[in-house]
Design a protein around this motif. Structure first.
Motif, short mmCIF file in Angstrom:
data_model
loop_
_atom_site.label_atom_id
_atom_site.label_comp_id
_atom_site.label_asym_id
_atom_site.label_seq_id
_atom_site.Cartn_x
_atom_site.Cartn_y
_atom_site.Cartn_z
N ARG A 81 -31.60 16.48 39.82
CA ARG A 81 -31.35 17.93 39.09
C ARG A 81 -31.02 17.36 37.55
NH1 ARG A 81 -30.71 23.02 41.77
NH2 ARG A 81 -31.61 22.65 43.73
N LEU A 82 -31.21 18.26 36.74
CA LEU A 82 -30.70 18.29 35.20
C LEU A 82 -29.94 19.57 34.77
CD1 LEU A 82 -31.44 16.56 32.80
CD2 LEU A 82 -33.17 18.06 32.32
N ILE B 34 -21.73 21.06 42.95
CA ILE B 34 -21.27 20.62 41.56
C ILE B 34 -21.74 21.85 40.75
CG2 ILE B 34 -21.74 18.86 39.78
CD1 ILE B 34 -22.16 17.07 41.92
N PHE B 37 -20.60 20.14 34.29
CA PHE B 37 -19.93 18.62 33.79
C PHE B 37 -19.44 19.14 32.26
CE2 PHE B 37 -20.47 15.08 30.99
CZ PHE B 37 -20.21 14.23 31.50
N CYS B 101 -22.41 28.72 34.86
CA CYS B 101 -23.26 28.35 33.85
C CYS B 101 -23.35 29.57 32.73
CB CYS B 101 -24.54 27.93 34.59
SG CYS B 101 -25.79 27.31 33.25
N HIS B 102 -23.50 28.88 31.57
CA HIS B 102 -23.70 30.29 30.64
C HIS B 102 -24.98 30.84 30.73
CE1 HIS B 102 -26.13 27.04 28.74
NE2 HIS B 102 -26.47 27.75 28.06
N CYS B 108 -24.53 24.95 36.72
CA CYS B 108 -25.29 24.42 35.52
C CYS B 108 -26.64 23.43 36.04
CB CYS B 108 -24.55 23.61 34.47
SG CYS B 108 -23.33 24.46 33.82
N PHE B 109 -26.59 22.88 37.09
CA PHE B 109 -27.49 21.96 37.68
C PHE B 109 -28.62 22.80 38.17
CE2 PHE B 109 -23.86 19.40 36.66
CZ PHE B 109 -24.33 18.41 36.22
N PHE B 110 -29.49 23.32 37.51
CA PHE B 110 -30.35 24.36 38.20
C PHE B 110 -31.75 23.79 37.89
CE2 PHE B 110 -29.38 26.21 34.05
CZ PHE B 110 -30.89 26.36 33.45
N GLN B 111 -31.96 22.90 37.45
CA GLN B 111 -33.26 22.42 36.79
C GLN B 111 -33.71 20.96 37.87
OE1 GLN B 111 -34.56 22.78 32.83
NE2 GLN B 111 -32.72 22.39 32.35
N VAL B 125 -34.86 26.40 39.61
CA VAL B 125 -35.08 26.82 40.95
C VAL B 125 -33.73 27.64 41.22
CG1 VAL B 125 -36.39 24.52 41.63
CG2 VAL B 125 -33.95 24.66 41.65
N GLU B 126 -32.76 27.84 40.52
CA GLU B 126 -31.64 28.69 40.93
C GLU B 126 -31.92 29.96 40.18
OE1 GLU B 126 -29.73 27.62 43.45
OE2 GLU B 126 -30.37 25.58 43.36
#
Lengths: 137, 137
Positions: A81-82, B34, B37, B101-102, B108-111, B125-126
């Protein structure tokens, strides 16, 4: 940086820092435990995808670090993930041997804060599963 | 660095980097997801312990960032961990509003990476749980 043998727009999409690195978090598939934190450069991330095993950039040794190359505690990568800012990578992994930490513990995050701001301390709260002397021979 | 008003040996125990910062990972209590970060300086970590809510150091704004100060998406801290090298912090938190996430997403790790090394891509994907325009007014 080292010679670049890696291509692909997906690598350009990552926002590498001034040293060509991004933070990488390894999270255990299933338990969702956070096992370790390390750094990746472009080649490390490309190698991780290519091999299906976690490859990091060792800042202390200044070379690629194929996780488990000495310990045998390889990480099989199930998902990458990114984050929203494209500058942090998250790996979902299976941890061979169940030990990610060089101290012989499951996770590197074994020190827990106890106390308050004026009088706090860090306490090791996770067991050593294997003597490091027997991991690194 | 900013003025130091914080004391305690436990803060000296953390290996701050050349900029006085350490990476901080926020993990959701219960799900173990998670969520984000960020970075902390000495004052941010001390304030996190003092207030029980996550406080980071914003490198872009160059000031303390009390998570949720604009969005209301405060993080209540249940536990703080330090890794084996004493240079990464892990927070176990409850995420108010369920959105860290903003972009209005849970994490934040949705990619997610899809493809292979030669031809990969990052796919969101989220779901967006709340329109950011309604979060930041």
């Amino acid at each position: 940086m080292e010679q670049q043998t890696t291509g692909g727009d997906w690598l350009d999409h990552v926002r590498w820092d001034a040293n060509g690195l991004v933070p990488a978090i390894a999270q255990e598939k299933g338990s969702n435990d956070i096992l370790m934190f390390a750094w990746m450069n472009r080649e490390a991330l490309a190698e991780t995808v290519r091999t299906g095993q976690a490859v990091y950039w060792s800042r202390s040794r200044n070379r690629l670090w194929r996780k488990g190359e000495e310990s045998g505690h390889v990480q099989h990568v199930h998902e990458i993930r990114l984050d929203c800012d494209e500058d942090v990578v998250l790996l979902k992994i299976d941890q061979v041997g169940g030990i990610a930490c060089h101290t012989g513990r499951h996770s590197c995050f074994f020190q827990k804060f106890e106390g308050d701001a004026a009088n706090g301390t860090w306490v090791a709260v996770e067991p050593i599963l294997k003597n490091p002397e027997h991991i690194y021979k």
